[in-house]
Enzyme design. Structure first.
Site, mmCIF file in Angstrom:
data_model
loop_
_atom_site.group_PDB
_atom_site.id
_atom_site.type_symbol
_atom_site.label_atom_id
_atom_site.label_comp_id
_atom_site.label_asym_id
_atom_site.label_seq_id
_atom_site.Cartn_x
_atom_site.Cartn_y
_atom_site.Cartn_z
ATOM 1 N N HIS A 130 -8.499 30.238 14.608
ATOM 2 C CA HIS A 130 -7.955 29.157 15.454
ATOM 3 C C HIS A 130 -6.546 28.835 14.967
ATOM 4 O O HIS A 130 -6.378 28.179 13.928
ATOM 5 C CB HIS A 130 -8.837 27.901 15.344
ATOM 6 C CG HIS A 130 -8.391 26.769 16.231
ATOM 7 N ND1 HIS A 130 -9.272 26.081 17.042
ATOM 8 C CD2 HIS A 130 -7.182 26.200 16.440
ATOM 9 C CE1 HIS A 130 -8.612 25.146 17.703
ATOM 10 N NE2 HIS A 130 -7.345 25.184 17.346
ATOM 11 N N HIS A 159 -2.314 27.804 16.375
ATOM 12 C CA HIS A 159 -1.299 27.564 17.403
ATOM 13 C C HIS A 159 -0.011 28.223 16.938
ATOM 14 O O HIS A 159 0.584 27.790 15.947
ATOM 15 C CB HIS A 159 -1.070 26.054 17.594
ATOM 16 C CG HIS A 159 -2.317 25.334 18.017
ATOM 17 N ND1 HIS A 159 -2.633 25.122 19.332
ATOM 18 C CD2 HIS A 159 -3.347 24.834 17.301
ATOM 19 C CE1 HIS A 159 -3.808 24.494 19.406
ATOM 20 N NE2 HIS A 159 -4.263 24.315 18.183
ATOM 21 N N HIS A 218 -12.691 23.319 14.953
ATOM 22 C CA HIS A 218 -12.191 22.308 14.002
ATOM 23 C C HIS A 218 -13.114 21.089 13.896
ATOM 24 O O HIS A 218 -12.724 19.971 14.228
ATOM 25 C CB HIS A 218 -10.753 21.892 14.329
ATOM 26 C CG HIS A 218 -10.426 21.679 15.797
ATOM 27 N ND1 HIS A 218 -11.194 20.909 16.642
ATOM 28 C CD2 HIS A 218 -9.409 22.144 16.554
ATOM 29 C CE1 HIS A 218 -10.651 20.912 17.840
ATOM 30 N NE2 HIS A 218 -9.568 21.658 17.808
ATOM 31 N N LYS A 240 -10.669 29.106 25.971
ATOM 32 C CA LYS A 240 -10.600 27.808 25.313
ATOM 33 C C LYS A 240 -10.832 26.701 26.327
ATOM 34 O O LYS A 240 -10.204 26.671 27.386
ATOM 35 C CB LYS A 240 -9.218 27.623 24.659
ATOM 36 C CG LYS A 240 -9.055 26.308 23.915
ATOM 37 C CD LYS A 240 -9.945 26.219 22.685
ATOM 38 C CE LYS A 240 -9.957 24.837 22.066
ATOM 39 N NZ LYS A 240 -8.856 24.576 21.161
ATOM 40 N N ASP A 292 -6.436 25.808 12.545
ATOM 41 C CA ASP A 292 -5.836 24.864 13.492
ATOM 42 C C ASP A 292 -4.408 24.501 13.071
ATOM 43 O O ASP A 292 -3.960 23.377 13.280
ATOM 44 C CB ASP A 292 -6.685 23.603 13.671
ATOM 45 C CG ASP A 292 -6.251 22.790 14.882
ATOM 46 O OD1 ASP A 292 -5.620 23.369 15.787
ATOM 47 O OD2 ASP A 292 -6.532 21.577 14.926
ATOM 48 N N HIS A 339 -12.764 22.445 22.287
ATOM 49 C CA HIS A 339 -12.230 21.242 21.640
ATOM 50 C C HIS A 339 -13.228 20.135 21.962
ATOM 51 O O HIS A 339 -13.272 19.632 23.085
ATOM 52 C CB HIS A 339 -10.837 20.897 22.177
ATOM 53 C CG HIS A 339 -10.229 19.721 21.482
ATOM 54 N ND1 HIS A 339 -9.163 19.824 20.619
ATOM 55 C CD2 HIS A 339 -10.587 18.415 21.469
ATOM 56 C CE1 HIS A 339 -8.879 18.626 20.118
ATOM 57 N NE2 HIS A 339 -9.723 17.753 20.629
HETATM 58 C C1 NCD Z 1 -3.098 20.867 18.465
HETATM 59 C C2 NCD Z 1 -1.707 21.169 18.995
HETATM 60 O O1 NCD Z 1 -0.746 20.523 18.557
HETATM 61 O O2 NCD Z 1 -1.574 22.080 19.824
HETATM 62 N N1 NCD Z 1 -3.052 19.628 17.739
HETATM 63 C C3 NCD Z 1 -3.929 19.218 16.793
HETATM 64 O O3 NCD Z 1 -3.830 18.085 16.332
HETATM 65 N N2 NCD Z 1 -4.884 20.014 16.354
HETATM 66 C C4 NCD Z 1 -4.071 20.840 19.589
HETATM 67 C C5 NCD Z 1 -5.510 20.807 19.128
HETATM 68 O O4 NCD Z 1 -6.008 21.793 18.579
HETATM 69 O O5 NCD Z 1 -6.147 19.766 19.307
HETATM 70 ZN ZN ZN Z 2 -6.112 23.560 17.738
#
Ligand code: NCD
Ligand code: ZN
Length: 356
Positions: A18, A20, A179, A104, A252, A141
């Site tokens: 996971h 970003h 998460h 997702k 995450d 999520h």
């Molecule tokens: C994530 C993001 O910024 O894309 N933020 C976070 O707090 N984890 C989105 C997510 O996974 O909820």
């Molecule tokens: Zn995330």
């Protein structure tokens, strides 16, 4: 430190289930950190606009590969962002063609770039039926978005009101609750069958909700789902280090520029990619469970996804070092790539060695 503590740990190379990676200058700045440690990563589709088509995913995959250092063997595993109206056929085609590893599910407005998420699970029954039939994992999520539900209860309420009924409707669907942050989620996933698993982040193993308020408002510790009470952190540490196959690594890592974190309405997200494995190793050592780190980081995820284990290895060396307070990406990104890493200014005991 006991005299029997190892000085080096050699692990099968891990994957991040996971992450970003963002886009543009931020992608250029952060992708190398993930690729340095991890062989593969499940890349979240919450770009703006989100990744909802096979063509968009293919183009994003090419941009990710272009952001990697020369010679990198990192493989991004792409995901489709489920909306109320996404066509089951598009998802199935992407899966068949090897473009989409998973889908997702963001409840609409649950988190960053979730405005296009699902407004009502009843609307995506055909999508979920298709995924169940073709064996495509659903990554969730897991928070309700009702304003009247306390933010610290949103995960537990989601499990009860949304997730349990969804699993009952789709018993063959493979689901990862992403998460997780609560003892409730740990218990629910543990009691689920082989089709249910959860990722656990490094930050939820290290911090509880006090971290956001220590001496003032600390936006660098704000993420979603938000960190909970200490008893939940302890339940997560026990789960992650237990050796149970339903729990595996997902950082995450969610970078946001300084201006977006330090604002009247600051963004949720913690950037932990640069020292993620080091951060997990610290927890496993503190829990006396270093022997379970490899399974959590490198085996449980591939087994759940039905993917091969990585063949190469990575070495963690005991070498205490201070995490830099700021990391600066490429100069072209300017302020947009000025990032505060998780553990900024703290001393970590482990470092990833250089060889592959
Ligand atoms: C994530 C993001 O910024 O894309 N933020 C976070 O707090 N984890 C989105 C997510 O996974 O909820
Ligand atoms: Zn995330």
């Amino acid at each position: 430190m006991s005299s029997t503590a190892p000085a080096r740990l050699c692990l099968r190379r891990p994957d991040d289930w996971h992450v970003h990676l963002r886009d543009g200058a931020l992608l250029q700045a952060v992708a190398p950190a993930t690729a340095r440690t991890f062989a593969r990563a499940i890349v979240m589709p919450n770009l703006s606009p989100p990744i909802t088509t096979v063509a968009a995913a293919e183009a994003y995959g090419a941009r990710i590969r272009a952001a990697l250092p020369d010679g990198s063997r990192f493989t991004p595993l792409l995901t489709a962002y489920i909306t109320d109206t996404i066509a089951p056929g598009e998802i199935a085609r992407g899966h068949r063609e090897g473009v989409f590893t998973a889908c997702k599910l963001y409840p609409a407005h649950a988190t960053t770039n979730a405005a296009a998420g699902v407004s009502d699970l009843g609307r995506i029954g055909a999508v979920l039926e298709t995924m169940e039939r073709i064996g495509m994992p659903l990554l969730i999520h897991g928070e309700v978005t009702d304003a009247e539900v306390d933010i610290f209860d949103r995960e537990a309420v989601f499990i009860e009101r949304q997730l349990a009924p969804l699993l009952a409707r789709h018993p063959g669907l493979k689901v990862v609750l992403e998460h997780i942050t609560t003892a409730d989620a740990v218990a629910f996933v543990r009691a689920g069958g082989p089709n249910l698993a959860a990722t656990i982040t490094p930050h939820h193993l290290h911090i509880n909700r006090n971290a956001m308020f220590r001496g003032g408002l600390r936006p660098d510790f704000y993420c979603l789902p938000v960190a909970k009470r200490e008893r939940h952190r302890l339940a997560l540490r026990q789960a992650a280090t237990s050796g149970e196959p339903c729990f595996f690594l997902g950082t995450d890592s969610a970078p946001h520029p300084r201006s977006a974190k330090e604002a009247a309405c600051g963004c949720a997200g913690i950037y932990n990619a640069p020292f993620a494995l080091e951060s997990y190793a610290e927890v496993f050592e503190q829990e006396g469970a270093l022997e379970h780190l490899e399974a959590f980081a490198s085996e449980h995820g591939p087994h759940f996804y039905g993917l091969p284990l990585n063949e190469d290895s990575i070495t963690l060396v005991r070498d205490s070092h201070t995490v830099p307070p700021r990391l600066h990406g490429n100069a072209a990104g300017g302020e947009a790539t000025d990032l505060v890493p998780f553990h900024a200014g703290q001393v970590l005991q482990w470092r990833v060695g250089e060889e592959g």
